[in-house]
Design an enzyme around this catalytic site. Structure first.
Site, PDB file in Angstrom:
ATOM      1  N   GLY A  20       0.826  -1.212   0.000  1.00  8.09           N
ATOM      2  CA  GLY A  20       0.000   0.000   0.000  1.00  8.09           C
ATOM      3  C   GLY A  20       0.855   1.254   0.000  1.00  8.09           C
ATOM      4  N   ILE A  21       1.971   1.214  -0.734  1.00  9.46           N
ATOM      5  CA  ILE A  21       2.946   2.322  -0.674  1.00  9.46           C
ATOM      6  C   ILE A  21       2.391   3.629  -1.239  1.00  9.46           C
ATOM      7  CG2 ILE A  21       4.065   1.808  -2.918  1.00  9.46           C
ATOM      8  CD1 ILE A  21       6.782   2.389  -1.454  1.00  9.46           C
ATOM      9  N   GLY A  23      -0.561   4.824  -0.687  1.00 14.16           N
ATOM     10  CA  GLY A  23      -1.572   5.399   0.207  1.00 14.16           C
ATOM     11  C   GLY A  23      -0.992   6.523   1.052  1.00 14.16           C
ATOM     12  N   ASP A  25      -0.310   6.829   4.263  1.00 12.65           N
ATOM     13  CA  ASP A  25       0.771   6.470   5.188  1.00 12.65           C
ATOM     14  C   ASP A  25       1.992   5.946   4.437  1.00 12.65           C
ATOM     15  OD1 ASP A  25      -1.129   7.103   7.018  1.00 12.65           O
ATOM     16  OD2 ASP A  25      -1.184   5.163   8.027  1.00 12.65           O
ATOM     17  N   LEU A  96       0.698  -2.056   5.103  1.00 14.94           N
ATOM     18  CA  LEU A  96      -0.256  -0.940   5.151  1.00 14.94           C
ATOM     19  C   LEU A  96      -1.371  -1.098   4.131  1.00 14.94           C
ATOM     20  CD1 LEU A  96       2.242   2.087   5.321  1.00 14.94           C
ATOM     21  CD2 LEU A  96       1.466   0.581   7.154  1.00 14.94           C
ATOM     22  N   GLN A  99      -8.178  -2.152   1.962  1.00 14.79           N
ATOM     23  CA  GLN A  99      -9.368  -1.381   1.617  1.00 14.79           C
ATOM     24  C   GLN A  99      -9.715  -0.699   2.932  1.00 14.79           C
ATOM     25  OE1 GLN A  99     -12.011   0.618   1.327  1.00 14.79           O
ATOM     26  NE2 GLN A  99     -13.268  -1.031   2.150  1.00 14.79           N
ATOM     27  N   SER A 100      -9.347   0.575   3.065  1.00 17.89           N
ATOM     28  CA  SER A 100      -9.329   1.204   4.384  1.00 17.89           C
ATOM     29  C   SER A 100     -10.533   2.104   4.649  1.00 17.89           C
ATOM     30  CB  SER A 100      -8.037   2.017   4.537  1.00 17.89           C
ATOM     31  OG  SER A 100      -8.079   3.137   3.682  1.00 17.89           O
ATOM     32  N   THR A 143      -6.205  -0.846  13.879  1.00 24.42           N
ATOM     33  CA  THR A 143      -7.045   0.353  13.893  1.00 24.42           C
ATOM     34  C   THR A 143      -7.917   0.468  15.139  1.00 24.42           C
ATOM     35  OG1 THR A 143      -8.994   1.319  12.811  1.00 24.42           O
ATOM     36  CG2 THR A 143      -8.645  -1.003  12.437  1.00 24.42           C
ATOM     37  N   GLU A 145     -10.834   1.237  15.064  1.00 25.98           N
ATOM     38  CA  GLU A 145     -12.175   0.728  14.719  1.00 25.98           C
ATOM     39  C   GLU A 145     -12.436  -0.625  15.376  1.00 25.98           C
ATOM     40  OE1 GLU A 145     -14.737   1.951  12.723  1.00 25.98           O
ATOM     41  OE2 GLU A 145     -13.749   3.889  12.521  1.00 25.98           O
ATOM     42  N   TYR A 167     -15.118  -3.432   7.687  1.00 27.58           N
ATOM     43  CA  TYR A 167     -13.700  -3.049   7.741  1.00 27.58           C
ATOM     44  C   TYR A 167     -13.097  -3.483   9.072  1.00 27.58           C
ATOM     45  CZ  TYR A 167      -9.715   0.084   8.570  1.00 27.58           C
ATOM     46  OH  TYR A 167      -8.472   0.600   8.891  1.00 27.58           O
ATOM     47  N   LYS A 171     -10.171  -6.273   9.974  1.00 24.79           N
ATOM     48  CA  LYS A 171      -8.963  -5.876  10.699  1.00 24.79           C
ATOM     49  C   LYS A 171      -8.843  -6.633  12.029  1.00 24.79           C
ATOM     50  CE  LYS A 171      -6.907  -2.574   8.199  1.00 24.79           C
ATOM     51  NZ  LYS A 171      -5.465  -2.473   7.922  1.00 24.79           N
TER      52      LYS A 171
HETATM   53  P1  NAP Z   1      -4.934   4.362   2.176  1.00 19.57           P
HETATM   54  O1  NAP Z   1      -4.540   5.778   1.895  1.00 19.57           O
HETATM   55  O2  NAP Z   1      -6.306   3.912   1.846  1.00 19.57           O
HETATM   56  O3  NAP Z   1      -3.856   3.413   1.474  1.00 19.57           O
HETATM   57  C1  NAP Z   1      -4.006   2.031   1.396  1.00 19.57           C
HETATM   58  C2  NAP Z   1      -3.501   1.553   0.049  1.00 19.57           C
HETATM   59  O4  NAP Z   1      -3.763   0.151  -0.046  1.00 19.57           O
HETATM   60  C3  NAP Z   1      -4.183   2.169  -1.142  1.00 19.57           C
HETATM   61  O5  NAP Z   1      -3.519   3.329  -1.547  1.00 19.57           O
HETATM   62  C4  NAP Z   1      -4.114   1.081  -2.200  1.00 19.57           C
HETATM   63  O6  NAP Z   1      -3.002   1.336  -3.053  1.00 19.57           O
HETATM   64  C5  NAP Z   1      -3.824  -0.200  -1.427  1.00 19.57           C
HETATM   65  N1  NAP Z   1      -4.844  -1.250  -1.635  1.00 19.57           N
HETATM   66  C6  NAP Z   1      -4.582  -2.546  -1.806  1.00 19.57           C
HETATM   67  N2  NAP Z   1      -5.709  -3.262  -1.981  1.00 19.57           N
HETATM   68  C7  NAP Z   1      -6.726  -2.407  -1.910  1.00 19.57           C
HETATM   69  C8  NAP Z   1      -8.135  -2.536  -2.040  1.00 19.57           C
HETATM   70  N3  NAP Z   1      -8.728  -3.714  -2.255  1.00 19.57           N
HETATM   71  N4  NAP Z   1      -8.891  -1.422  -1.932  1.00 19.57           N
HETATM   72  C9  NAP Z   1      -8.320  -0.223  -1.698  1.00 19.57           C
HETATM   73  N5  NAP Z   1      -6.972  -0.031  -1.572  1.00 19.57           N
HETATM   74  C10 NAP Z   1      -6.180  -1.115  -1.681  1.00 19.57           C
HETATM   75  O7  NAP Z   1      -4.728   4.058   3.740  1.00 19.57           O
HETATM   76  P2  NAP Z   1      -3.773   4.807   4.791  1.00 19.57           P
HETATM   77  O8  NAP Z   1      -4.530   5.934   5.387  1.00 19.57           O
HETATM   78  O9  NAP Z   1      -2.454   5.036   4.177  1.00 19.57           O
HETATM   79  O10 NAP Z   1      -3.683   3.703   5.923  1.00 19.57           O
HETATM   80  C11 NAP Z   1      -2.639   2.718   5.901  1.00 19.57           C
HETATM   81  C12 NAP Z   1      -3.094   1.510   6.703  1.00 19.57           C
HETATM   82  O11 NAP Z   1      -3.387   1.917   8.048  1.00 19.57           O
HETATM   83  C13 NAP Z   1      -4.366   0.838   6.185  1.00 19.57           C
HETATM   84  O12 NAP Z   1      -4.231  -0.545   6.381  1.00 19.57           O
HETATM   85  C14 NAP Z   1      -5.462   1.397   7.081  1.00 19.57           C
HETATM   86  O13 NAP Z   1      -6.545   0.495   7.173  1.00 19.57           O
HETATM   87  C15 NAP Z   1      -4.713   1.540   8.384  1.00 19.57           C
HETATM   88  N6  NAP Z   1      -5.227   2.591   9.273  1.00 19.57           N
HETATM   89  C16 NAP Z   1      -5.342   3.860   8.802  1.00 19.57           C
HETATM   90  C17 NAP Z   1      -5.817   4.846   9.635  1.00 19.57           C
HETATM   91  C18 NAP Z   1      -5.962   6.265   9.170  1.00 19.57           C
HETATM   92  O14 NAP Z   1      -6.622   7.062   9.857  1.00 19.57           O
HETATM   93  N7  NAP Z   1      -5.359   6.650   8.054  1.00 19.57           N
HETATM   94  C19 NAP Z   1      -6.165   4.542  10.968  1.00 19.57           C
HETATM   95  C20 NAP Z   1      -5.999   3.240  11.405  1.00 19.57           C
HETATM   96  C21 NAP Z   1      -5.524   2.269  10.558  1.00 19.57           C
HETATM   97  P3  NAP Z   1      -3.021   0.903  -4.621  1.00 19.57           P
HETATM   98  O15 NAP Z   1      -4.270   1.497  -5.203  1.00 19.57           O
HETATM   99  O16 NAP Z   1      -1.783   1.533  -5.151  1.00 19.57           O
HETATM  100  O17 NAP Z   1      -3.003  -0.595  -4.632  1.00 19.57           O
END
Ligand code: NAP
Length: 343
Positions: A20-21, A23, A25, A96, A99-100, A143, A145, A167, A171
C-alpha cells in the site's frame, strides 16, 4: 517466479517492504525510511509506472530511483506476495495495504475481507516461510475501529474489541492472526492500533479531506454546498507523518508488541467544520447538509486512545495540535486550487 531487485542485497542499506505504498501512510513512511538510509520496496495494485506516478506526485523530490522499487500485487495473492518477499528479503515489512474506507466496506465487504484479512495472512505467512533465510520484522496496520462501541474511554491495549463494520471485522482477523503467528511461530510482528490520522495527502473520499477540499472550493466560488453523512460524530484525530514514525519505532524494539497510537483527545466533527470553514472566512452552517442517504448502517462510539504505552516504551507522543492539523489541510487545498491542481 524469479523477481529481481534493483538494490543489491550486498548493499549496506537496510531493506524495507511497504504494501500500500501509494496510500497516505505509505508515502510518508517512504520519505521517513529514505531519510534513514533504507532501500524501499513497495507494492501496489497498479502497474509499476502508474504506481510510480502516484508516489512521486506525493513525495516529489524525495523520489530516489536508485533506492525505490515497486512491484504490482494484489494483497490476497499469497504466492505473489511470497515471491516479492523472497526477492526483496526485507529486514522490515510494513503491511499498510488495505481497503481502508469504513463506508465502502459496507458496500464491498468481500473485497474488504480479501484485501484486509486474506492480505494480512498472505504477508505474515510469507514472513514465516522466509524466516530461516531472512528474519523479517513486520508492522501490521491495525485500527481503533476494532474497539467499535467501547464502554470506556480512553481505550488502552487491554480494552475489549467490538468491531462494528466489515472493515473493522476484517482488521480484527488481521490483528488476531498476527498475534497467533507471533505466539505459534515466533514471528516478530507488531500491531499498531492507530486512531484516525489525517494530512493533506488524505484521499478525498474521507470525511476530513472532503471537508477541507470543500471549504477551499466554496471559498473560491467553485462549489456551493457540501453533503455529509452524520455530523454528530467525533474522533481522536492525529497527524499522519507522526503516526508513521510510531510504526518505525515499534520495529526497533527488542521484542514485538502491540501499541495504541493516538492523541487521547476526542473532537466532534462540528469542531473540525468550525476550524476548516473559519480558515477560509466562512461559516459551515450556511453551506453543509447532512444527508441520511450517506449515513452508515452503524456508527462507532467514542474512540479516544490512551497512548501511554507508546509514550513510555517508544518515546512517542503526538506533537501537532488538532487546530494545526485542520488548518494545514485547508491551506494545502487552497494552495492546490490556486495552482489548478484540484483532485
Ligand atoms: P490508504 O490511503 O487507503 O492506502 C491504502 C492503500 O492500499 C491504497 O492506496 C491502495 O493502493 C492499497 N490497496 C490494496 N488493496 C486495496 C483494495 N482492495 N482497496 C483499496 N486499496 C487497496 O490508507 P492509509 O490511510 O495510508 O492507511 C494505511 C493503513 O493503516 C491501512 O491498512 C489502514 O486500514 C490503516 N489505518 C489507517 C488509519 C488512518 O486514519 N489513516 C487509521 C488506522 C488504521 P493501490 O491502489 O496503489 O493498490
Amino acid at each position: 517466479m524469479n523477481l529481481s531487485v534493483s538494490t543489491p542485497h550486498s548493499s549496506d542499506a537496510p531493506r524495507a517492504l511497504i504494501t500500500g505504498i501509494t496510500g497516505q501512510d505509505g508515502t510518508y513512511l517512504t520519505e521517513l525510511l529514505l531519510e534513514k538510509g533504507y532501500a524501499v520496496y513497495g507494492t501496489s495494485r497498479r502497474e509499476p509506472h502508474a504506481a510510480e506516478r502516484a508516489l512521486r506526485r506525493q513525495i516529489g523530490d524525495a523520489w530516489d530511483a536508485g533506492r525505490i522499487q515497486l512491484f504490482q500485487a494484489e494483497l490476497a495473492d499469497a504466492e505473489r506476495i511470497f515471491d516479492i518477499v523472497q526477492a526483496v528479503l526485507p529486514h522490515e515489512t510494513y503491511h499498510l495495504g488495505a481497503q481502508s474506507h469504513v463506508g465502502l466496506s459496507f458496500e464491498s465487504p468481500f473485497e474488504t475481507v480479501d484485501a484486509n484479512a486474506r492480505g494480512t495472512l498472505a504477508m505474515i505467512d510469507a514472513v514465516r516461510r522466509i524466516a530461516e533465510i531472512q528474519p523479517v520484522r513486520m508492522y501490521q496496520a491495525s485500527t481503533s475501529e476494532l474497539f467499535g462501541k467501547p464502554d470506556v474511554w480512553p481505550q488502552t491495549e487491554k480494552t475489549p474489541f467490538h468491531p462494528r463494520n466489515p472493515y473493522a471485522c476484517s482488521k480484527a482477523y488481521a490483528f488476531d492472526v498476527s498475534v497467533c503467528y507471533r505466539e505459534a511461530y515466533g514471528v516478530y510482528v507488531c500491531n499498531g492500533i492507530q486512531y484516525n490520522h489525517e494530512s493533506p495527502r488524505r484521499d478525498p473520499r474521507y470525511v476530513t479531506r472532503k471537508i477541507t477540499q470543500a471549504a477551499a472550493r466554496i471559498a473560491a466560488g467553485r462549489q456551493e454546498r457540501l453533503e455529509l453523512g452524520r455530523i454528530d460524530v467525533g474522533r481522536d484525530w492525529g497527524y499522519a507523518p507522526e503516526y508513521v514514525d510510531a510504526m518505525w519505532r515499534m520495529l526497533q524494539q527488542p521484542e514485538p508488541d502491540d501499541y495504541i497510537v493516538a492523541t487521547n483527545e476526542w473532537h466532534p466533527l462540528t469542531e473540525f467544520l468550525d476550524i476548516a470553514f473559519a480558515r477560509v472566512g466562512r461559516n459551515w452552517r450556511d453551506c453543509v447538509d447532512s444527508d441520511p442517504r450517506l449515513m452508515r448502517p452503524s456508527e462507532t462510539g467514542r474512540l479516544q486512545g490512551d497512548y501511554s504505552k507508546a509514550r513510555d516504551r517508544l518515546g512517542w507522543s503526538p506533537r501537532t495540535t488538532f487546530t494545526e492539523l485542520v488548518e494545514q489541510m485547508v491551506d494545502a487545498d487552497v494552495e492546490r486550487l490556486r495552482r489548478g491542481e484540484d483532485d
